[in-house]
Design an enzyme around this catalytic site. Sequence first.
Site, short mmCIF file in Angstrom:
data_model
loop_
_atom_site.label_atom_id
_atom_site.label_comp_id
_atom_site.label_asym_id
_atom_site.label_seq_id
_atom_site.Cartn_x
_atom_site.Cartn_y
_atom_site.Cartn_z
N TYR A 196 0.84 -1.21 0.00
CA TYR A 196 0.00 0.00 0.00
C TYR A 196 0.88 1.26 0.00
O TYR A 196 0.37 2.37 -0.13
CB TYR A 196 -0.92 0.04 1.23
N ILE A 239 -15.12 7.57 8.72
CA ILE A 239 -14.33 6.79 9.69
C ILE A 239 -15.07 6.77 11.02
O ILE A 239 -15.25 5.71 11.63
CB ILE A 239 -12.91 7.40 9.87
N SER A 294 -11.43 3.73 4.69
CA SER A 294 -11.89 5.09 4.45
C SER A 294 -10.83 6.06 4.93
O SER A 294 -10.21 5.84 5.97
CB SER A 294 -13.20 5.37 5.19
#
Length: 313
Positions: free
Chosen positions: A58, A280, A274
Amino acid sequence: MNLTAESHRIPLSDGNSIPLLGLGTYADPQKTPKGSCLEAVKIAIDAGYRHIDGAFVYFNEHEVGQAIREKIAEGKIKREDIFYCGKLWNTCHPPELVRPTLEKTLKILQLDYVDLYIIELPMAFKPGDALYPKDENGKFIYHETDLCATWEALEACKDAGLAKSIGVSNFNRRQLEMIMNKPGLKYKPVSNQVECHPYFTQPKLLEFCRQHDIVIVGYSPLGTSRDESWVNVSSPPLLKDPVLNAIGKKYNKTAAQIALRFNVQRGVAVIPKSFNPQRIRENFQIFDFSLTEKEMKEIEALNKNVRYVELLM
């Protein structure tokens, strides 16, 4: 299952426990502004999240680690309050690469250990610097993998204290059995992270994992973004489902909150991604109500075996 914000954890078979709600930090580095993940993790920790799901691929583990360290420095949390899941990428399956890969993740995070380390996919790419190795025709270059040998290397990482727990991701029953029936097995997988939501409820896999004390961690629990580079956009958007919205109206909750509550209530940990502060916080507000048995059955009946994340590779 009666859950509260304080006790929303599920025991793992190795004595550890995993928070049932986590923050997914998947991000496309080309499209995500720097610092977005850092802020999202800090907001999540302030909102009450203690489970952070990340991965080397990521490209934002440095931001996750910084957010955790900043919150520890503020006195908001201790390291042991946080449950961080890291992942072994497809180019790192050879046993000799497993520990160095995890050590690299720990160096990026600037943490001493991860709480859970998982094999991201039960298939391998050619080892090397290219994360998505391709040949001159643009086809992926695969690599023969021995999942049992890779698993033994994960067991050694657990013994060394680099990972508190070890598990897998995107494994089917046959692949799980391959590990569990391995001669000399030291630790079985405590979890299996798979796509799981009301349109893809995974009943057979969930039942098999329950029988073997393997916790299912559901990614894309709200469906996914409509990014056609990796998502099946012909699938109906989950959050527009009339049943989820009707039940949401009754509890003054969103369809997303109903979808999350559904999985959590059946013992599936969820990791909605999110970076939006409001969402969130909203996603965390699922511990102040319970769905009835009838509502759980109505949501179960929505299963269409729709897989949004097709993993075409």
